[in-house]
Design an enzyme around this catalytic site. Sequence first.
Site, PDB file in Angstrom:
ATOM      1  CG  ASP A 480     -19.653  40.620 -34.307  1.00  0.00           C
ATOM      2  OD1 ASP A 480     -19.363  39.893 -35.264  1.00  0.00           O
ATOM      3  OD2 ASP A 480     -19.001  40.636 -33.258  1.00  0.00           O
ATOM      4  CD  GLU A 684     -10.904  41.349 -35.459  1.00  0.00           C
ATOM      5  OE1 GLU A 684     -10.474  42.380 -34.914  1.00  0.00           O
ATOM      6  OE2 GLU A 684     -11.935  40.757 -35.086  1.00  0.00           O
TER       7      GLU A 684
HETATM    8  O1  LIG Z   1     -16.417  39.865 -28.629  1.00  0.00           O
HETATM    9  C1  LIG Z   1     -17.083  40.581 -29.588  1.00  0.00           C
HETATM   10  C2  LIG Z   1     -17.507  39.732 -30.745  1.00  0.00           C
HETATM   11  O2  LIG Z   1     -16.335  39.063 -31.207  1.00  0.00           O
HETATM   12  C3  LIG Z   1     -16.537  38.137 -32.223  1.00  0.00           C
HETATM   13  O3  LIG Z   1     -16.747  38.768 -33.447  1.00  0.00           O
HETATM   14  C4  LIG Z   1     -15.644  39.136 -34.161  1.00  0.00           C
HETATM   15  O4  LIG Z   1     -14.596  38.181 -34.118  1.00  0.00           O
HETATM   16  C5  LIG Z   1     -14.908  36.876 -34.579  1.00  0.00           C
HETATM   17  C6  LIG Z   1     -13.664  36.060 -34.471  1.00  0.00           C
HETATM   18  O5  LIG Z   1     -12.691  36.516 -35.361  1.00  0.00           O
HETATM   19  C7  LIG Z   1     -15.497  36.882 -35.986  1.00  0.00           C
HETATM   20  O6  LIG Z   1     -16.021  35.630 -36.283  1.00  0.00           O
HETATM   21  C8  LIG Z   1     -16.601  37.922 -36.108  1.00  0.00           C
HETATM   22  O7  LIG Z   1     -16.982  38.038 -37.449  1.00  0.00           O
HETATM   23  C9  LIG Z   1     -16.062  39.257 -35.607  1.00  0.00           C
HETATM   24  O8  LIG Z   1     -17.018  40.260 -35.779  1.00  0.00           O
HETATM   25  C10 LIG Z   1     -17.679  37.189 -31.980  1.00  0.00           C
HETATM   26  O9  LIG Z   1     -17.962  36.427 -33.104  1.00  0.00           O
HETATM   27  C11 LIG Z   1     -18.925  37.902 -31.567  1.00  0.00           C
HETATM   28  O10 LIG Z   1     -19.923  36.993 -31.294  1.00  0.00           O
HETATM   29  C12 LIG Z   1     -18.583  38.728 -30.366  1.00  0.00           C
HETATM   30  O11 LIG Z   1     -19.725  39.339 -29.887  1.00  0.00           O
END
Ligand SMILES: OC[C@H]1O[C@H](O[C@H]2O[C@H](CO)[C@@H](O)[C@H](O)[C@H]2O)[C@H](O)[C@@H](O)[C@@H]1O
Length: 787
Positions: A480, A684
């Site tokens: 995302d 990240e």
């Molecule tokens: O809050 C926004 C989004 O954040 C997350 O996505 C991002 O961080 C995660 C944790 O590191 C990771 O798993 C993911 O691949 C990233 O894109 C979350 O997973 C999303 O659901 C959320 O909308």
Amino acid sequence: MSVVVPSMVRTRRRKSSSAERADFQRADFPRERRSSSATRDPFAPIDKYYDEEHIQERLLGSKKQRVVTSYTRQAPVSTPDFGTGFYPRRRGSHDEYTQADQELLINVEKTISDLLDREDNDRNHQITIEDNGPKHISLGTLASAGYRSTDLRGNYVISNLLQELTLAKDLGKKVVKIHRSRLNENPVDRLSRRIRDEFWKNLERCLDADLIEKAGRDPKDWTADPRPRIYVPHGCPEQYEYYTQVAKERPQMRLDVRWLPEGSITPEFVRDLNDAPGILALAMRKEIVNGKEILKGEPFTVPGGRFNEFYGWDSYMESIGLLEHGRVSMAKSMAINFAFCIQHYGKILNANRSYYLCRSQPPFLTDMALKIYEHIKHESDGLSFLKYITQAAIKEYYSVWMAEPRFDTDSGLSRYRPDGLGVPPETEASHFVHVIEPYAQKLGKSFDEYVDGYNAGTIHEPELDEYFLHDRAVRESGHDTSYRLEGCAANLATVDLNSLLYKYETDIARIIRTYFRDHLKITREFQTEANRINGFETSAVWDRRARMRKARMDKLMWNEKVGMYFDYDTVKKAKTNYESATTFWAMWAGAASPRQAAAMVLKALPKFEEFGGLVSGTEKSRGEISISRPNRQWDYPFGWAPQQILAWGGLIRYGYTEEAHRLAYKWLYMVIKAFVDFNGVVVEKYNVTRELDPHKVEAEYGNQGSDFKGVPREGFGWVNASFVYGLSILPISMKRALGTITPWRTFHEKTAVKLDNFDELTIQEVAEDVAEEIGFQNEHGRRASVL
Ligand SMILES: OC[C@H]1O[C@H](O[C@H]2O[C@H](CO)[C@@H](O)[C@H](O)[C@H]2O)[C@H](O)[C@@H](O)[C@@H]1O
Ligand SMILES: [Ca+2]
């Protein structure tokens, strides 16, 4: 030889009484005292390293005066490079550069404040190559009890000093001894050490009485009264009792304990929890302490930054690094927590927050179980662990990925397609403004009014329903957001997901056959319609499923000409054309044939390989970027740790070790270079095309991990893991070269193998040879000569 004594020392010496001087000399620090470095490990973990309470009393005495830290003051001068200020003087003969184990005696607060004052020009509490300070400080040596000074120079050393002192300050230290070698440490060793000794610990959470406050905090809780709140699944009365007791005993915490309803959790219910977001309970085990049975939470590792909960695929990636560092029990606990989620929430959650209840993330549980099992197979409960987790994975396979709405019966492939209603509450409010504003304007409403009405179901807008169906799928995919998935994610049978399911199928078949004599009994909590009658599973059916999936992927996703897999649109019944690094997941999973793998190495890989490793997608596929079409974080030019980790694994699996090494080198070089130049930063994601400052990512959500004061304390979970795992696959020569911050170009030039009739045997040529053997031509029709 003139000995330069910092001015403060001279002043204090003049003022001190003879009695004080006598005391001082009688004490433990004669002028030429032996360094303590003989007994102290310069690279010990911070809690041990700075665990010397006595330094302050012994050295500073009642007046706390004798430890000296100062810049060498000189007349201000002006230089074209630095502007006007106090600048490093030339090295004096007193400098003790040769003494790698020399120790310095440092006043923590004062030195931090001096450093920031002089070196942190842009006032972001970090000392980086973007600051134009003198990059120099004179510090008193321990051996001379601060009477003699020695110089520290250069961004890396000065920034490490700030980092070490900030860590010491966190521990409440006023005065510390620091080895010069600790400030000058080989950066690869330093980052590995910090990950092993500090980052993993700082990312550890547990939903226990003592830690629930920390883990319960949610920086994504945008409500008016954010407070720790925990939801407990219906089947866990002991946990409910436990947290209720915690809330009673610690009222200052304001812990709000709530039940989840019995039966299935509906999208309406999840939407209605948005005003009261909370953490979701995880597994607990019973332990006997002082003859009394108590509940202990299974710990977990969070990604870092604002992601302060237990994530799906982040946890798998982290477990690779944790296992490498011997933290097997943490990896095991995370797998047990996944099984708990499957049992009580019906799926491995995107993360354990109420607003994630409807959606999952890319599934990696069988590989995780096998990797952990390798470390614990000699233990008495090793096999029962493998059995427990495999049963959970089987349930997840049937009830999440092979069931409606994710399973597409026509293609026989699976999609990310979670349920849900309304606007995802966890993103910044501004995230959807550009999408929602036009609809709000049509109804003459403000953005907030419109969102409230839409979420409450009083405003109906089918176009937005469709938009958010795909948006939720994008989030479930973990990617995302990306133009690969925007507006279509829920319809796509993606290469990533189907590769992972192929891996589930082959892993499950292998586990049942190898470890359970081809008969795996399924206990009640993990039974589904598919196995309830038999009550067991055998391997043949899983082998068959894997073969079927591979055939479908070959037919619907593989493009022979381009040498790449593409996502399949189950509604348009056509392959998409976005070139994504997820194509290499098929290699990681073993779903590609040797011929397909060779084609990917030969044709696809060059499209994704950038300065810092693999980019998520190609520039061509991303398309033009503009104000109305902004960057997406999972598109070009950004690169992510999981993409690297899986590609390295896939390449090694098919024998492309040199490629894997090259890509790992590039990624690690980029990470370590930013670490050295930017005050120890680990973030990240990275802009893999940006050589100078790849950690600067201008895309939605910013970059987690870059916002810290003085020192980063946790890095970022999957980047930590990629660093540890990457090092584990590299040969020693590469590790050494990384330690001296040698760019790939230079390393390659110096080490490329020269053979007769070949200027240089490149990996590309090796791939061409493989292709030749299997009768494959690259897109220019070129055939390699046979070795
Ligand atoms: O809050 C926004 C989004 O954040 C997350 O996505 C991002 O961080 C995660 C944790 O590191 C990771 O798993 C993911 O691949 C990233 O894109 C979350 O997973 C999303 O659901 C959320 O909308
Ligand atoms: Ca700065």
